[in-house]
Design an enzyme around this catalytic site. Structure first.
Site, PDB file in Angstrom:
ATOM      1  N   TYR A   1      57.432  53.015  87.863  1.00 47.71           N
ATOM      2  CA  TYR A   1      58.422  51.984  87.564  1.00 47.71           C
ATOM      3  C   TYR A   1      57.686  50.706  87.207  1.00 47.71           C
ATOM      4  O   TYR A   1      56.531  50.497  87.592  1.00 47.71           O
ATOM      5  CB  TYR A   1      59.445  51.770  88.672  1.00 47.71           C
ATOM      6  CG  TYR A   1      58.978  51.361  90.045  1.00 47.71           C
ATOM      7  CD1 TYR A   1      58.083  50.315  90.255  1.00 47.71           C
ATOM      8  CD2 TYR A   1      59.501  51.996  91.163  1.00 47.71           C
ATOM      9  CE1 TYR A   1      57.717  49.937  91.532  1.00 47.71           C
ATOM     10  CE2 TYR A   1      59.129  51.622  92.446  1.00 47.71           C
ATOM     11  CZ  TYR A   1      58.237  50.593  92.617  1.00 47.71           C
ATOM     12  OH  TYR A   1      57.864  50.225  93.877  1.00 47.71           O
ATOM     13  N   THR A   2      58.374  49.859  86.431  1.00 48.99           N
ATOM     14  CA  THR A   2      57.696  48.671  85.916  1.00 48.99           C
ATOM     15  C   THR A   2      57.620  47.548  86.946  1.00 48.99           C
ATOM     16  O   THR A   2      56.718  46.711  86.873  1.00 48.99           O
ATOM     17  CB  THR A   2      58.433  48.124  84.678  1.00 48.99           C
ATOM     18  OG1 THR A   2      59.791  47.850  85.049  1.00 48.99           O
ATOM     19  CG2 THR A   2      58.406  49.131  83.538  1.00 48.99           C
TER      20      THR A   2
ATOM     21  N   GLU B   1      56.731  54.908  81.897  1.00 50.14           N
ATOM     22  CA  GLU B   1      57.214  53.765  82.681  1.00 50.14           C
ATOM     23  C   GLU B   1      58.737  53.722  82.610  1.00 50.14           C
ATOM     24  O   GLU B   1      59.329  53.882  81.535  1.00 50.14           O
ATOM     25  CB  GLU B   1      56.667  52.448  82.107  1.00 50.14           C
ATOM     26  CG  GLU B   1      55.186  52.210  82.357  1.00 50.14           C
ATOM     27  CD  GLU B   1      54.898  51.580  83.734  1.00 50.14           C
ATOM     28  OE1 GLU B   1      55.860  51.342  84.500  1.00 50.14           O
ATOM     29  OE2 GLU B   1      53.712  51.340  84.014  1.00 50.14           O
TER      30      GLU B   1
HETATM   31 ZN   LIG Z   1      52.585  52.625  88.166  1.00 48.02          ZN
END
Ligand SMILES: [Zn+2]
Length: 232
Positions: free
Chosen positions: A30-31, A94
C-alpha cells in the site's frame, strides 16, 4: 510494452533485471499516502528512487509505471526463500491506500484481474504472491491487516490455509519458538529473530489474534507443509 488496459505513466526509477532474471514473485504494497496523485508523483520522482510496476487507484484505475521486463524499485532490502534481490525477481503492485482504512472494492476487483493476468503470463504460482511485510519482516507493514488475502486465495491468486479456533495462550518456550521458526523459514520468511518473523506471519495470517497459541503453530506448520518455498 505496457499492459493492455493500463494507463502508461512512465517512471524513470528502474533498471535492468540482474542476471537476466524473470519475475517469479509478486509483491503487494500500500502507498500510505494521502492520494493516488501524491503516490504517483513520488513513484515517478527521480530523487526518491522508488517505483513499482503498477499503481491501482481507489476507483480501480490501473496505472503502469515500469514495464514488466524491467526491474522496478519497490521491494528494497529483504528476502523470500532463496531470493535476495527481490526487485530483480518480482513484479511490484502498489495500492492507493492510506494504510489504516479498508481497500476500495473497485481497487480489489482491478487487482484480482491484474493478478490473474500476471500469474498466467509468467507461470507464477499463487503461493508466490506475497506482501511487502512478508519479505521485509520488522521493516515493512504493508499491505497491512485489512488486505483481503483470503479473497485473493479464493480466486487462486494467493494462499490461505484457513485458521483453527484460537486456543489458550501458550508460553513461547524456546522449543515452541524453534518449531515456529522452522516452519516459517520453510514457508519462505527470512530472518534470524523468531519474534520478528512471528510478527510478520501474524500480520498476514492472524492480524487480530491475541497471545501466542497452538493455532499459530498449527497454521505455520500447515503453510510449511503445503507451500514449502522454492530453494532456487
Ligand atoms: Zn511497500
Amino acid at each position: 510494452m505496457p499492459r493492455a488496459g493500463a494507463l502508461w505513466q512512465p517512471s524513470p526509477n528502474f533498471g535492468p533485471r540482474r542476471d537476466d532474471a524473470t519475475p517469479d514473485l509478486v509483491v503487494i504494497h500500500y502507498t500510505a499516502m494521502e492520494s493516488c496523485d501524491a503516490a504517483l508523483a513520488r513513484l515517478c520522482a527521480p530523487e526518491h528512487e522508488v517505483s513499482a510496476h503498477y499503481l491501482i487507484a481507489g476507483d480501480g484505475t490501473l496505472l503502469q509505471l515500469v514495464e514488466e521486463r524491467a526491474r522496478a524499485w519497490h521491494a528494497g532490502a529483504g528476502a523470500w526463500g532463496a531470493v535476495r534481490d527481490v526487485n530483480s525477481r518480482s513484479i511490484g503492485i502498489e495500492l492507493d491506500n492510506a494504510g489504516d482504512v479498508p481497500f476500495a472494492e473497485a481497487q480489489i476487483v482491478q487487482l484480482v484481474e491484474l493478478l490473474g493476468e500476471i500469474l498466467a503470463d509468467h507461470g507464477i504460482p499463487p503461493e508466490r504472491v506475497i506482501g511487502h511485510s512478508d519479505m521485509a519482516p520488522g521493516r515493512k507493514r504493508d499491505p497491512g491487516p485489512l488486505f483481503p488475502w483470503a479473497r485473493l486465495a479464493a480466486a487462486g491468486l494467493s494462499v490461505w490455509p484457513g485458521e483453527g479456533p484460537a486456543g489458550p495462550a501458550l508460553e513461547a518456550s524456546p522449543e515452541r519458538l524453534a518449531r515456529l521458526m522452522a516452519a516459517l523459514l520453510r514457508f519462505g520468511y527470512r530472518g534470524s529473530q523468531a519474534l520478528v518473523l512471528f510478527d510478520a506471519f501474524r500480520q498476514r495470517f492472524r492480524p487480530l489474534a491475541g497471545a501466542f497459541d497452538q493455532a499459530d503453530l498449527d497454521l505455520a506448520e500447515t503453510l510449511a507443509r503445503r507451500w514449502p518455498v522454492a530453494e532456487g
